[in-house]
Motif scaffolding. Structure first.
Motif, PDB file in Angstrom:
ATOM      1  N   GLU A  82       0.732  -1.117  -0.164  1.00  0.00           N
ATOM      2  CA  GLU A  82      -0.145  -0.056   0.078  1.00  0.00           C
ATOM      3  C   GLU A  82       0.842   1.320   0.051  1.00  0.00           C
ATOM      4  O   GLU A  82       0.224   2.507  -0.377  1.00  0.00           O
ATOM      5  N   THR A  83       2.013   1.179   0.620  1.00  0.00           N
ATOM      6  CA  THR A  83       2.882   2.418   0.245  1.00  0.00           C
ATOM      7  C   THR A  83       3.948   2.422  -0.893  1.00  0.00           C
ATOM      8  O   THR A  83       4.740   3.213  -1.021  1.00  0.00           O
ATOM      9  N   ARG A  84       4.077   1.413  -1.995  1.00  0.00           N
ATOM     10  CA  ARG A  84       4.708   1.376  -2.718  1.00  0.00           C
ATOM     11  C   ARG A  84       4.601   2.436  -3.805  1.00  0.00           C
ATOM     12  O   ARG A  84       3.563   2.685  -4.501  1.00  0.00           O
ATOM     13  N   PRO A  85       5.563   3.425  -4.171  1.00  0.00           N
ATOM     14  CA  PRO A  85       5.309   4.341  -5.247  1.00  0.00           C
ATOM     15  C   PRO A  85       5.077   3.565  -6.759  1.00  0.00           C
ATOM     16  O   PRO A  85       5.692   2.405  -6.841  1.00  0.00           O
ATOM     17  N   LYS A  86       4.400   4.256  -7.662  1.00  0.00           N
ATOM     18  CA  LYS A  86       4.146   3.585  -8.785  1.00  0.00           C
ATOM     19  C   LYS A  86       5.520   3.871  -9.915  1.00  0.00           C
ATOM     20  O   LYS A  86       5.943   4.980  -9.780  1.00  0.00           O
ATOM     21  N   PHE A  87       5.796   2.933 -10.520  1.00  0.00           N
ATOM     22  CA  PHE A  87       6.864   3.274 -11.615  1.00  0.00           C
ATOM     23  C   PHE A  87       6.482   2.306 -12.622  1.00  0.00           C
ATOM     24  O   PHE A  87       6.104   1.030 -12.380  1.00  0.00           O
ATOM     25  N   GLU A  88       7.039   2.408 -13.902  1.00  0.00           N
ATOM     26  CA  GLU A  88       7.104   1.399 -14.998  1.00  0.00           C
ATOM     27  C   GLU A  88       8.336   0.988 -15.424  1.00  0.00           C
ATOM     28  O   GLU A  88       9.228   2.080 -15.418  1.00  0.00           O
ATOM     29  N   LEU A  89       8.644  -0.162 -15.905  1.00  0.00           N
ATOM     30  CA  LEU A  89       9.891  -0.567 -16.424  1.00  0.00           C
ATOM     31  C   LEU A  89       9.769  -0.063 -18.309  1.00  0.00           C
ATOM     32  O   LEU A  89       8.665  -0.009 -18.693  1.00  0.00           O
ATOM     33  N   PRO A  90      11.018   0.151 -18.854  1.00  0.00           N
ATOM     34  CA  PRO A  90      12.171   0.196 -18.096  1.00  0.00           C
ATOM     35  C   PRO A  90      12.272   1.719 -17.497  1.00  0.00           C
ATOM     36  O   PRO A  90      11.770   2.579 -17.487  1.00  0.00           O
ATOM     37  N   VAL A  91      13.329   1.728 -16.409  1.00  0.00           N
ATOM     38  CA  VAL A  91      13.517   2.810 -15.355  1.00  0.00           C
ATOM     39  C   VAL A  91      14.989   2.994 -15.079  1.00  0.00           C
ATOM     40  O   VAL A  91      15.535   1.978 -15.193  1.00  0.00           O
ATOM     41  N   ILE A  92      15.195   4.231 -15.171  1.00  0.00           N
ATOM     42  CA  ILE A  92      16.674   4.558 -14.737  1.00  0.00           C
ATOM     43  C   ILE A  92      16.539   4.721 -13.278  1.00  0.00           C
ATOM     44  O   ILE A  92      15.873   5.706 -12.811  1.00  0.00           O
ATOM     45  N   PRO A  93      17.481   4.243 -12.294  1.00  0.00           N
ATOM     46  CA  PRO A  93      17.481   4.449 -11.140  1.00  0.00           C
ATOM     47  C   PRO A  93      18.211   5.485 -10.578  1.00  0.00           C
ATOM     48  O   PRO A  93      18.941   5.967 -11.542  1.00  0.00           O
ATOM     49  N   GLY A  94      18.304   5.818  -9.181  1.00  0.00           N
ATOM     50  CA  GLY A  94      19.087   6.685  -8.837  1.00  0.00           C
ATOM     51  C   GLY A  94      18.508   8.030  -8.299  1.00  0.00           C
ATOM     52  O   GLY A  94      17.697   8.594  -9.278  1.00  0.00           O
ATOM     53  N   THR A  95      18.691   8.508  -7.328  1.00  0.00           N
ATOM     54  CA  THR A  95      18.460  10.088  -6.846  1.00  0.00           C
ATOM     55  C   THR A  95      19.426  10.912  -6.397  1.00  0.00           C
ATOM     56  O   THR A  95      18.985  11.937  -6.329  1.00  0.00           O
ATOM     57  N   ASP A  96      20.698  10.495  -6.158  1.00  0.00           N
ATOM     58  CA  ASP A  96      21.634  11.555  -5.460  1.00  0.00           C
ATOM     59  C   ASP A  96      22.375  11.969  -6.621  1.00  0.00           C
ATOM     60  O   ASP A  96      23.311  10.987  -7.377  1.00  0.00           O
ATOM     61  N   VAL A  97      22.571  13.215  -7.053  1.00  0.00           N
ATOM     62  CA  VAL A  97      23.505  13.697  -8.049  1.00  0.00           C
ATOM     63  C   VAL A  97      24.296  14.962  -7.524  1.00  0.00           C
ATOM     64  O   VAL A  97      23.848  15.590  -6.854  1.00  0.00           O
ATOM     65  N   SER A  98      25.413  14.881  -8.445  1.00  0.00           N
ATOM     66  CA  SER A  98      26.272  16.149  -8.248  1.00  0.00           C
ATOM     67  C   SER A  98      26.576  16.568  -9.904  1.00  0.00           C
ATOM     68  O   SER A  98      27.127  15.396 -10.435  1.00  0.00           O
ATOM     69  N   GLY A  99      26.642  17.631 -10.373  1.00  0.00           N
ATOM     70  CA  GLY A  99      26.921  17.891 -11.745  1.00  0.00           C
ATOM     71  C   GLY A  99      26.831  19.441 -12.087  1.00  0.00           C
ATOM     72  O   GLY A  99      26.945  20.222 -11.281  1.00  0.00           O
ATOM     73  N   VAL A 100      26.700  19.667 -13.469  1.00  0.00           N
ATOM     74  CA  VAL A 100      26.683  21.080 -13.900  1.00  0.00           C
ATOM     75  C   VAL A 100      25.503  21.250 -14.660  1.00  0.00           C
ATOM     76  O   VAL A 100      25.251  20.591 -15.392  1.00  0.00           O
ATOM     77  N   VAL A 101      24.872  22.377 -14.322  1.00  0.00           N
ATOM     78  CA  VAL A 101      23.660  22.700 -15.060  1.00  0.00           C
ATOM     79  C   VAL A 101      24.176  22.885 -16.784  1.00  0.00           C
ATOM     80  O   VAL A 101      24.835  24.026 -16.921  1.00  0.00           O
ATOM     81  N   GLU A 102      23.263  22.544 -17.410  1.00  0.00           N
ATOM     82  CA  GLU A 102      23.609  22.559 -18.920  1.00  0.00           C
ATOM     83  C   GLU A 102      22.490  23.462 -19.718  1.00  0.00           C
ATOM     84  O   GLU A 102      22.998  24.078 -20.467  1.00  0.00           O
ATOM     85  N   ALA A 103      21.320  23.288 -18.972  1.00  0.00           N
ATOM     86  CA  ALA A 103      20.253  24.167 -19.691  1.00  0.00           C
ATOM     87  C   ALA A 103      19.219  24.323 -18.530  1.00  0.00           C
ATOM     88  O   ALA A 103      19.099  23.537 -17.389  1.00  0.00           O
ATOM     89  N   VAL A 104      18.432  25.481 -18.638  1.00  0.00           N
ATOM     90  CA  VAL A 104      17.460  25.902 -17.644  1.00  0.00           C
ATOM     91  C   VAL A 104      16.181  26.191 -18.359  1.00  0.00           C
ATOM     92  O   VAL A 104      16.083  27.051 -19.269  1.00  0.00           O
ATOM     93  N   ALA A 105      15.124  25.794 -17.820  1.00  0.00           N
ATOM     94  CA  ALA A 105      13.718  26.086 -18.318  1.00  0.00           C
ATOM     95  C   ALA A 105      13.548  27.664 -17.969  1.00  0.00           C
ATOM     96  O   ALA A 105      14.155  28.269 -17.117  1.00  0.00           O
ATOM     97  N   ALA A 106      12.680  28.155 -18.725  1.00  0.00           N
ATOM     98  CA  ALA A 106      12.467  29.491 -18.755  1.00  0.00           C
ATOM     99  C   ALA A 106      12.049  30.240 -17.505  1.00  0.00           C
ATOM    100  O   ALA A 106      12.106  31.385 -17.101  1.00  0.00           O
ATOM    101  N   ASP A 107      11.375  29.195 -16.645  1.00  0.00           N
ATOM    102  CA  ASP A 107      10.712  29.790 -15.375  1.00  0.00           C
ATOM    103  C   ASP A 107      11.523  29.542 -14.191  1.00  0.00           C
ATOM    104  O   ASP A 107      11.349  29.838 -13.222  1.00  0.00           O
ATOM    105  N   VAL A 108      12.662  29.001 -14.274  1.00  0.00           N
ATOM    106  CA  VAL A 108      13.690  28.789 -13.299  1.00  0.00           C
ATOM    107  C   VAL A 108      14.743  30.025 -13.305  1.00  0.00           C
ATOM    108  O   VAL A 108      15.239  30.685 -14.118  1.00  0.00           O
ATOM    109  N   GLU A 109      14.545  30.664 -12.019  1.00  0.00           N
ATOM    110  CA  GLU A 109      15.820  31.839 -11.807  1.00  0.00           C
ATOM    111  C   GLU A 109      16.832  31.704 -10.910  1.00  0.00           C
ATOM    112  O   GLU A 109      17.871  32.429 -10.818  1.00  0.00           O
ATOM    113  N   ASP A 110      16.728  30.477  -9.890  1.00  0.00           N
ATOM    114  CA  ASP A 110      17.637  30.496  -9.050  1.00  0.00           C
ATOM    115  C   ASP A 110      19.054  29.823  -9.664  1.00  0.00           C
ATOM    116  O   ASP A 110      19.916  29.825  -8.734  1.00  0.00           O
ATOM    117  N   PHE A 111      19.035  29.132 -10.774  1.00  0.00           N
ATOM    118  CA  PHE A 111      20.252  28.647 -11.228  1.00  0.00           C
ATOM    119  C   PHE A 111      20.380  29.004 -12.904  1.00  0.00           C
ATOM    120  O   PHE A 111      19.508  29.401 -13.658  1.00  0.00           O
TER     121      PHE A 111
END
Length: 336
Positions: free
Chosen positions: A61-90
């Motif tokens: 009852e608490t499992r999140p929904k997802f579909e295969l194939p799926v790319i795992p992973g949540t923790d990331v460090s990197g460099v911003v390459e593109a920004v959506a028009a409504d993003v002001e902080d980065f």
């Protein structure tokens, strides 16, 4: 115009580390409120292998929904390459780190590029590299939200009451079970930062590492039962869980609390008789909190320990390392 492609680790089926496939997939575009990150490093966390296994250890009852194939992973460090028009902080070129879209399993971080909600990100601390930054988000935010500030009003799927951290300072004693692992080694450092007396529980191989991080006392669980050596504790942070977790209740003084990071088994009658409480929360993405802990990382007040690193293509070997246990700090994938 041809579609840009990248390499990523995907799950097409559930199973052991061998089901992690190194595929070629399209580079995502940033949606509203998102930035595109050129990934430098990815932190590995237990939810990554829960997802790989098919979330069989999480109540249906608490499992999140997802579909295969799926790319795992949540923790990331990197460099911003593109920004959506409504993003002001980065801006393009900013170095950032974050815990992406958790508690959903839609982070998609095991990849050369990832589209990330700007609200999940903070600027990477200048004083640490991408490998160490990638090792921090989920584990450090877990320790922070359990011990310092929850930072959200979302109800936990695991308990009805809102989780409330215990006030820590000089005169309080904190026992950290599983102190050498990802959450544990951060919890130890945050408790010391607040001035608490910290008892670290881990296997003997980790004693010098944990004393170097500030542990005041050390218990080798392979030689001694913690509940036979520790008593009068104000707070237990249990980063191990499992069937034996309730024995740690006996280390607490009346009015004390046990915070289980992973599932444990507790008897309400026993906790009432002992006069203690059991409480937990579910870590959630929070860029503002990450900026706050980033200052501690930058100052060296909190350090990220790296157990081992692997190239992205060798995610299978990284998951095999995780399965062997006795991890000291974090396992990180490096993205070329």
């Amino acid at each position: 115009m041809p579609t840009r492609t990248m390499r990523a680790i995907q799950l097409h089926e559930h199973g052991g580390p061998e089901v992690l496939r190194y595929d070629e997939v399209p580079v995502p575009g940033p949606g509203p409120g998102e930035v595109l990150i050129r990934v430098q490093a990815v932190g590995i966390n237990p939810p990554d292998w829960y997802l790989r296994d098919g979330l069989t250890n999480i109540p249906p009852e608490t499992r999140p929904k997802f579909e295969l194939p799926v790319i795992p992973g949540t923790d990331v460090s990197g460099v911003v390459e593109a920004v959506a028009a409504d993003v002001e902080d980065f801006s393009v070129g900013d170095e950032v780190f974050g815990l992406l879209r958790f508690p959903s399993f839609d982070g998609r971080a095991y990849a050369e590029y990832v589209a990330a909600p700007a609200s999940d990100l903070a600027r990477k601390p200048a004083g640490i590299d991408h490998v160490h930054a990638a090792g921090a988000p989920m584990s450090l935010l877990t320790a922070w939200q359990f011990l310092i500030e929850v930072g959200h009003d979302h109800p936990s799927p695991f308990q009805a009451a809102r989780h409330r951290p215990v006030a820590l300072g000089a005169g309080t004693t904190v026992l950290v079970n599983g102190a050498a692992g990802g959450v544990g080694h951060f919890a130890l450092q945050l408790a010391k930062w607040k001035g608490a007396h910290v008892i670290a529980v881990a296997s003997g191989a980790h004693e010098s590492f944990l004393r170097d991080l500030g542990a005041d006392e050390f218990i080798d669980y392979t030689k001694h039962r913690p509940e036979e050596l520790a008593s009068g504790v104000d707070l237990v942070l249990d980063a191990v869980g499992g069937r034996d977790s309730s024995r740690l209740l006996r280390t607490l003084k009346r009015g004390g609390a046990l915070f289980p990071v992973f599932f444990g088994e507790y008897d309400e009658e026993e906790t009432a008789k002992l006069g203690v409480t059991v409480s937990g929360t579910q870590v959630r993405s929070n860029g503002a909190q990450l900026a706050e802990v980033g200052r501690l990382l930058d100052a060296g007040t909190v350090r990220v320990a790296i157990d081992s690193t692997y190239p992205l293509a060798d995610a299978q070997a990284a998951h095999e390392r995780a399965a062997r246990g006795h991890i000291q700090g974090k396992i990180v994938l490096k993205v070329a």
